[in-house]
Motif scaffolding. Structure first.
Motif, PDB file in Angstrom:
ATOM      1  N   GLU A  26     -67.028  86.745 121.099  1.00  6.92           N
ATOM      2  CA  GLU A  26     -68.300  86.602 120.382  1.00  6.92           C
ATOM      3  C   GLU A  26     -69.392  87.457 121.018  1.00  6.92           C
ATOM      4  O   GLU A  26     -70.198  88.070 120.311  1.00  6.92           O
ATOM      5  N   ALA A  27     -69.417  87.512 122.333  1.00  5.45           N
ATOM      6  CA  ALA A  27     -70.395  88.350 123.030  1.00  5.45           C
ATOM      7  C   ALA A  27     -70.161  89.822 122.704  1.00  5.45           C
ATOM      8  O   ALA A  27     -71.115  90.582 122.487  1.00  5.45           O
ATOM      9  N   ALA A  28     -68.902  90.234 122.640  1.00  5.27           N
ATOM     10  CA  ALA A  28     -68.574  91.619 122.287  1.00  5.27           C
ATOM     11  C   ALA A  28     -69.061  91.933 120.876  1.00  5.27           C
ATOM     12  O   ALA A  28     -69.619  93.012 120.631  1.00  5.27           O
ATOM     13  N   GLN A  29     -68.865  91.001 119.957  1.00  5.95           N
ATOM     14  CA  GLN A  29     -69.337  91.212 118.588  1.00  5.95           C
ATOM     15  C   GLN A  29     -70.858  91.364 118.546  1.00  5.95           C
ATOM     16  O   GLN A  29     -71.377  92.235 117.839  1.00  5.95           O
ATOM     17  N   ARG A  30     -71.581  90.551 119.306  1.00  6.22           N
ATOM     18  CA  ARG A  30     -73.044  90.671 119.365  1.00  6.22           C
ATOM     19  C   ARG A  30     -73.452  92.021 119.955  1.00  6.22           C
ATOM     20  O   ARG A  30     -74.386  92.665 119.470  1.00  6.22           O
ATOM     21  N   ASN A  31     -72.745  92.440 120.987  1.00  3.27           N
ATOM     22  CA  ASN A  31     -73.088  93.722 121.615  1.00  3.27           C
ATOM     23  C   ASN A  31     -72.811  94.899 120.682  1.00  3.27           C
ATOM     24  O   ASN A  31     -73.560  95.879 120.675  1.00  3.27           O
ATOM     25  N   LEU A  37     -78.014  99.198 116.306  1.00  6.62           N
ATOM     26  CA  LEU A  37     -79.444  99.214 116.003  1.00  6.62           C
ATOM     27  C   LEU A  37     -80.029 100.592 116.327  1.00  6.62           C
ATOM     28  O   LEU A  37     -80.213 100.940 117.498  1.00  6.62           O
ATOM     29  N   ILE A  38     -80.311 101.355 115.304  1.00  6.92           N
ATOM     30  CA  ILE A  38     -80.786 102.727 115.524  1.00  6.92           C
ATOM     31  C   ILE A  38     -82.200 102.769 116.117  1.00  6.92           C
ATOM     32  O   ILE A  38     -82.633 103.807 116.605  1.00  6.92           O
ATOM     33  N   GLU A  39     -82.892 101.626 116.108  1.00 14.02           N
ATOM     34  CA  GLU A  39     -84.230 101.566 116.712  1.00 14.02           C
ATOM     35  C   GLU A  39     -84.161 101.630 118.235  1.00 14.02           C
ATOM     36  O   GLU A  39     -85.148 101.968 118.888  1.00 14.02           O
ATOM     37  N   LEU A  40     -83.015 101.305 118.791  1.00 15.53           N
ATOM     38  CA  LEU A  40     -82.845 101.337 120.244  1.00 15.53           C
ATOM     39  C   LEU A  40     -82.586 102.761 120.718  1.00 15.53           C
ATOM     40  O   LEU A  40     -82.119 103.613 119.960  1.00 15.53           O
ATOM     41  N   SER A  41     -82.826 102.989 121.985  1.00 15.08           N
ATOM     42  CA  SER A  41     -82.514 104.298 122.571  1.00 15.08           C
ATOM     43  C   SER A  41     -81.008 104.488 122.621  1.00 15.08           C
ATOM     44  O   SER A  41     -80.238 103.514 122.610  1.00 15.08           O
ATOM     45  N   ASN A  42     -80.588 105.732 122.701  1.00 15.36           N
ATOM     46  CA  ASN A  42     -79.152 106.032 122.834  1.00 15.36           C
ATOM     47  C   ASN A  42     -78.565 105.356 124.062  1.00 15.36           C
ATOM     48  O   ASN A  42     -77.432 104.869 124.026  1.00 15.36           O
ATOM     49  N   GLU A  43     -79.329 105.335 125.141  1.00 10.95           N
ATOM     50  CA  GLU A  43     -78.818 104.750 126.381  1.00 10.95           C
ATOM     51  C   GLU A  43     -78.535 103.255 126.211  1.00 10.95           C
ATOM     52  O   GLU A  43     -77.503 102.757 126.648  1.00 10.95           O
ATOM     53  N   ASN A  44     -79.452 102.536 125.560  1.00 17.09           N
ATOM     54  CA  ASN A  44     -79.243 101.102 125.347  1.00 17.09           C
ATOM     55  C   ASN A  44     -78.132 100.837 124.338  1.00 17.09           C
ATOM     56  O   ASN A  44     -77.368  99.884 124.505  1.00 17.09           O
ATOM     57  N   ARG A  45     -78.036 101.665 123.322  1.00 20.79           N
ATOM     58  CA  ARG A  45     -76.958 101.514 122.344  1.00 20.79           C
ATOM     59  C   ARG A  45     -75.604 101.751 123.014  1.00 20.79           C
ATOM     60  O   ARG A  45     -74.651 101.005 122.810  1.00 20.79           O
ATOM     61  N   PHE A  46     -75.532 102.800 123.832  1.00 20.76           N
ATOM     62  CA  PHE A  46     -74.297 103.113 124.551  1.00 20.76           C
ATOM     63  C   PHE A  46     -73.936 101.960 125.490  1.00 20.76           C
ATOM     64  O   PHE A  46     -72.781 101.526 125.544  1.00 20.76           O
ATOM     65  N   ASP A  47     -74.928 101.470 126.232  1.00 23.63           N
ATOM     66  CA  ASP A  47     -74.689 100.361 127.162  1.00 23.63           C
ATOM     67  C   ASP A  47     -74.142  99.138 126.438  1.00 23.63           C
ATOM     68  O   ASP A  47     -73.216  98.482 126.931  1.00 23.63           O
ATOM     69  N   ALA A  48     -74.702  98.823 125.276  1.00 23.56           N
ATOM     70  CA  ALA A  48     -74.247  97.651 124.525  1.00 23.56           C
ATOM     71  C   ALA A  48     -72.803  97.840 124.050  1.00 23.56           C
ATOM     72  O   ALA A  48     -71.991  96.918 124.159  1.00 23.56           O
ATOM     73  N   ALA A  49     -72.487  99.012 123.550  1.00 32.36           N
ATOM     74  CA  ALA A  49     -71.117  99.275 123.083  1.00 32.36           C
ATOM     75  C   ALA A  49     -70.139  99.267 124.259  1.00 32.36           C
ATOM     76  O   ALA A  49     -69.035  98.705 124.167  1.00 32.36           O
ATOM     77  N   TYR A  50     -70.538  99.867 125.364  1.00 34.04           N
ATOM     78  CA  TYR A  50     -69.676  99.884 126.552  1.00 34.04           C
ATOM     79  C   TYR A  50     -69.457  98.462 127.071  1.00 34.04           C
ATOM     80  O   TYR A  50     -68.343  98.085 127.453  1.00 34.04           O
ATOM     81  N   ARG A 101     -66.365 105.312 130.347  1.00 36.25           N
ATOM     82  CA  ARG A 101     -66.732 104.663 131.618  1.00 36.25           C
ATOM     83  C   ARG A 101     -67.455 105.641 132.534  1.00 36.25           C
ATOM     84  O   ARG A 101     -68.489 105.333 133.128  1.00 36.25           O
ATOM     85  N   LYS A 102     -66.922 106.853 132.618  1.00 35.93           N
ATOM     86  CA  LYS A 102     -67.546 107.874 133.465  1.00 35.93           C
ATOM     87  C   LYS A 102     -68.920 108.256 132.931  1.00 35.93           C
ATOM     88  O   LYS A 102     -69.869 108.452 133.706  1.00 35.93           O
ATOM     89  N   GLN A 103     -69.049 108.348 131.601  1.00 36.65           N
ATOM     90  CA  GLN A 103     -70.339 108.658 130.978  1.00 36.65           C
ATOM     91  C   GLN A 103     -71.350 107.559 131.304  1.00 36.65           C
ATOM     92  O   GLN A 103     -72.500 107.831 131.602  1.00 36.65           O
ATOM     93  N   ARG A 104     -70.916 106.328 131.259  1.00 41.75           N
ATOM     94  CA  ARG A 104     -71.792 105.209 131.586  1.00 41.75           C
ATOM     95  C   ARG A 104     -72.270 105.310 133.033  1.00 41.75           C
ATOM     96  O   ARG A 104     -73.437 105.091 133.334  1.00 41.75           O
ATOM     97  N   ASN A 105     -71.364 105.654 133.944  1.00 40.07           N
ATOM     98  CA  ASN A 105     -71.756 105.806 135.348  1.00 40.07           C
ATOM     99  C   ASN A 105     -72.777 106.909 135.521  1.00 40.07           C
ATOM    100  O   ASN A 105     -73.757 106.750 136.250  1.00 40.07           O
TER     101      ASN A 105
END
Length: 140
Positions: A26-31, A37-50, A101-105
């Protein structure tokens, strides 16, 4: 190699807890929703998907009775690599997930910007892994 070979080094045995596994799904689905959400920055969107990818990897690992030793370095890499033994991803997908994973780091530790293509790929991989994990858990 089996996951049992990693006990004490990178993994520990646990009793699978269906409720905890469901919470991770369920947490993964929320993330994933947040990542879209295109209103968020790319970094936050990437973090949520990761984060969704990590939650799904963790759910699969817990379903087979393991948990990573988070006190040891490399627990994200271990969770990703375990997907080969749990849900049965192929090497090509593992390579993509490891690149994310490497991109996130890089983004987290150097402040680099995350490109649109990386965000799209991370969301795509999270969505596909969600379906794969849910289908795999239903077979169990």
């Amino acid at each position: 190699m089996t996951l049992d070979n990693l006990i004490g080094k990178l993994l520990e045995r646990i009793n699978p807890d269906r409720a905890a596994i469901q919470r991770l799904l369920e947490a993964a689905q929320r993330n994933i929703k947040d990542a879209e959400l295109i209103e968020l920055s790319n970094e936050n969107r990437f973090d949520a998907a990761y984060k969704a990818i990590m939650q799904l990897s963790n759910a699969a690992l817990q379903a087979v009775g393991f948990r990573t030793l988070t006190s040891k370095p490399g627990h994200h890499q271990t969770m990703l690599q375990s997907l080969v033994k749990t849900v049965g991803i192929d090497t090509d997908r593992l390579i993509v997930l490891d690149a994310l994973r490497k991109q996130r780091n890089v983004a987290d530790y150097s402040g680099d910007l995350v490109e649109d293509a990386a965000v799209a790929e991370c969301i795509k991989q999270a969505k596909e892994l969600l379906v794969l994990t849910q289908d795999w858990l239903k077979r169990d």
